[in-house]
Design an enzyme around this catalytic site. Structure first.
Site, PDB file in Angstrom:
ATOM      1  N   ASP A   1       9.507   2.778   1.316  1.00 27.72           N
ATOM      2  CA  ASP A   1       8.210   3.365   1.709  1.00 27.72           C
ATOM      3  C   ASP A   1       8.359   3.230   3.406  1.00 27.72           C
ATOM      4  O   ASP A   1       7.867   2.085   3.825  1.00 27.72           O
ATOM      5  CB  ASP A   1       7.121   2.946   1.196  1.00 27.72           C
ATOM      6  CG  ASP A   1       5.705   3.484   1.583  1.00 27.72           C
ATOM      7  OD1 ASP A   1       5.848   3.954   2.691  1.00 27.72           O
ATOM      8  OD2 ASP A   1       4.912   3.400   1.000  1.00 27.72           O
TER       9      ASP A   1
ATOM     10  N   PHE B   1       0.759  -1.226   0.108  1.00 24.66           N
ATOM     11  CA  PHE B   1      -0.005   0.079   0.098  1.00 24.66           C
ATOM     12  C   PHE B   1       0.844   1.148  -0.048  1.00 24.66           C
ATOM     13  O   PHE B   1       1.784   1.378   0.896  1.00 24.66           O
ATOM     14  CB  PHE B   1      -0.866  -0.067   1.172  1.00 24.66           C
ATOM     15  CG  PHE B   1      -1.928   1.098   1.119  1.00 24.66           C
ATOM     16  CD1 PHE B   1      -3.308   1.043   0.473  1.00 24.66           C
ATOM     17  CD2 PHE B   1      -1.560   2.416   1.623  1.00 24.66           C
ATOM     18  CE1 PHE B   1      -3.842   2.104   0.180  1.00 24.66           C
ATOM     19  CE2 PHE B   1      -2.415   3.544   1.692  1.00 24.66           C
ATOM     20  CZ  PHE B   1      -3.565   3.495   1.006  1.00 24.66           C
TER      21      PHE B   1
ATOM     22  N   LYS C   1       3.158  10.243   8.219  1.00 21.40           N
ATOM     23  CA  LYS C   1       2.609   9.565   9.464  1.00 21.40           C
ATOM     24  C   LYS C   1       3.248  10.281  10.894  1.00 21.40           C
ATOM     25  O   LYS C   1       2.888  11.310  11.408  1.00 21.40           O
ATOM     26  CB  LYS C   1       2.595   8.081   9.511  1.00 21.40           C
ATOM     27  CG  LYS C   1       1.400   7.510   8.606  1.00 21.40           C
ATOM     28  CD  LYS C   1       1.371   5.940   8.847  1.00 21.40           C
ATOM     29  CE  LYS C   1       0.558   5.498   7.781  1.00 21.40           C
ATOM     30  NZ  LYS C   1      -1.000   5.812   8.214  1.00 21.40           N
TER      31      LYS C   1
END
Length: 383
Positions: free
Chosen positions: A210, A125, A239
């Site tokens: 990532d 993702f 995040k």
């Protein structure tokens, strides 16, 4: 717009690992806003930095510099230089998807015309904007939005032979997560990541890692790639970088970043003073408390106690990014709903597994309280 499911709870305030809803019911947050609130809710250092900056300067556009963004970029680069041995450059944006979009553009510019393909993993993702979604290895998420942007290939995760077979002269980069968070909290095998690094070196491809969910201490190291002892060409983050304030970042080794020229990329809100003030406060506070050590110690404690709960078949993950695989016959969504009802916030990351990603500041007492709630719910589900 109806892009999210109907919310089951409306939260009004938080402090540390605790949340309270609009009826003043208390909850333990063992999801951390999906691995965002690494320093806990209403962290005083971050709140103070935001208040101070809001009274000083918020935004001037990227036509001009501001000292806060400069300091944040230098601080982030020093952190990455310490763990990679490589100097680099930083681009700030607003989210993880934006960070990955920038990295994908960098890969295309690096490869040049005719060498633009990016290979990523099935189950991955990387975001919901169009190119980041195309890089995401979940065909069901692509289906409503065809035709997808071309130039993306997906191969099985942790399978170096499948990756090597997918590489041809059109491939510019490989994009991987050290732990597939949304894919079910599936860690990459360290030897797999080392083999990917060797393959990228042999074929002259960029390795983009990532770290949006795994980065900044979450896995027990500053970055997930450190567990494999590799050095990426590009690292994407978001995040935890703002502890709830929207900010993302791309770091690239200096020679890789140099392929971008003025006008190749940008964002109105790139490097705003207010967002980068939050990032500075987060990074400084994480260094002060030794965030990776906190995640490693509390993560080991949580994993051990989870594994002993009847109804938990296995525990996987790294640091404080964990998944509890439930025993046969247990429905993770039903268990998640009952845990929430009893005041514990988790996430059914798959049909059979719960994801736990509490703040790195979680205490042993809070872990014991959470384990008690999980034990009670699973005992009832098994009876």
């Amino acid at each position: 717009m109806p892009v999210f499911g109907a919310p089951q709870v409306m939260f009004a305030r938080g402090k540390g690992t605790e949340l309270w809803d609009t009826d003043d019911k208390r909850y333990l947050d063992f999801l951390g806003g999906l691995a965002v609130i690494s320093l806990g809710h209403a962290n005083p250092a971050v709140a103070e930095a935001l208040c101070r900056q809001a009274n000083t300067l918020l935004h001037v556009s990227n036509l001009f510099a501001n000292p806060v963004a400069t300091e944040a970029a230098l601080l982030l680069n020093r952190l990455l230089a310490d763990v990679t041995g490589e100097g680099g450059q930083v681009f700030f944006c607003n989210s993880g998807a934006e960070a990955n979009e920038a990295a994908l553009k960098l890969a295309r510019k690096f490869g040049g015309r005719g060498r633009h393909v990016v290979v990523s993993a099935l189950g991955s993702f990387h975001g919901r904007t169009l190119a980041a979604l195309a890089a995401t290895g979940q065909p069901a998420k692509h289906e409503p939005f065809h035709p997808m942007p071309e130039g993306f290939r997906h191969v099985p995760f942790n399978d170096i032979e499948a990756l090597a077979a997918a590489v041809d002269p059109s491939v510019a980069a490989v994009l991987l997560e050290p732990v597939q968070g949304e894919g079910g909290v599936l860690p990459a095998d360290p030897e797999y990541l080392r083999a990917v690094r060797r393959l990228c070196d042999e074929r002259g491809m960029l390795l983009i890692v990532d770290e949006i969910q795994t980065g900044l201490g979450r896995t027990g190291k500053w970055f997930g790639f450190e567990h494999a002892g590799i050095v990426p060409d590009v690292v994407t983050m978001a995040k935890a970088l703002g502890n709830g304030f929207p900010i993302g970042a791309v770091w690239a080794r200096t020679d890789r970043a140099a392929v971008f020229q003025p006008g190749d990329h940008g964002s109105t809100y790139s490097g705003t003073a207010i967002a980068t003030a939050a990032a500075i406060a987060v990074l400084q506070e994480m260094q002060r408390i030794d965030a990776p050590r906190c995640a490693a110690e509390r993560g080991a404690e949580l994993a051990t106690k989870l594994a002993a709960v009847p109804g938990v078949a296995s525990v996987r993950g790294s640091g404080l990014l964990l998944a509890a695989e439930l025993a046969d016959g247990l429905d993770a969504k039903a268990v998640y709903a009952e845990l929430l009802h009893r005041g514990l916030v988790t996430n059914a990351v798959t049909a059979t597994a719960l994801r736990l990603a509490p703040p790195l500041t979680v205490s042993s007492e809070e872990i014991d309280e959470a384990i008690g709630i999980i034990t009670a719910v699973l005992e009832e589900a098994l009876s």
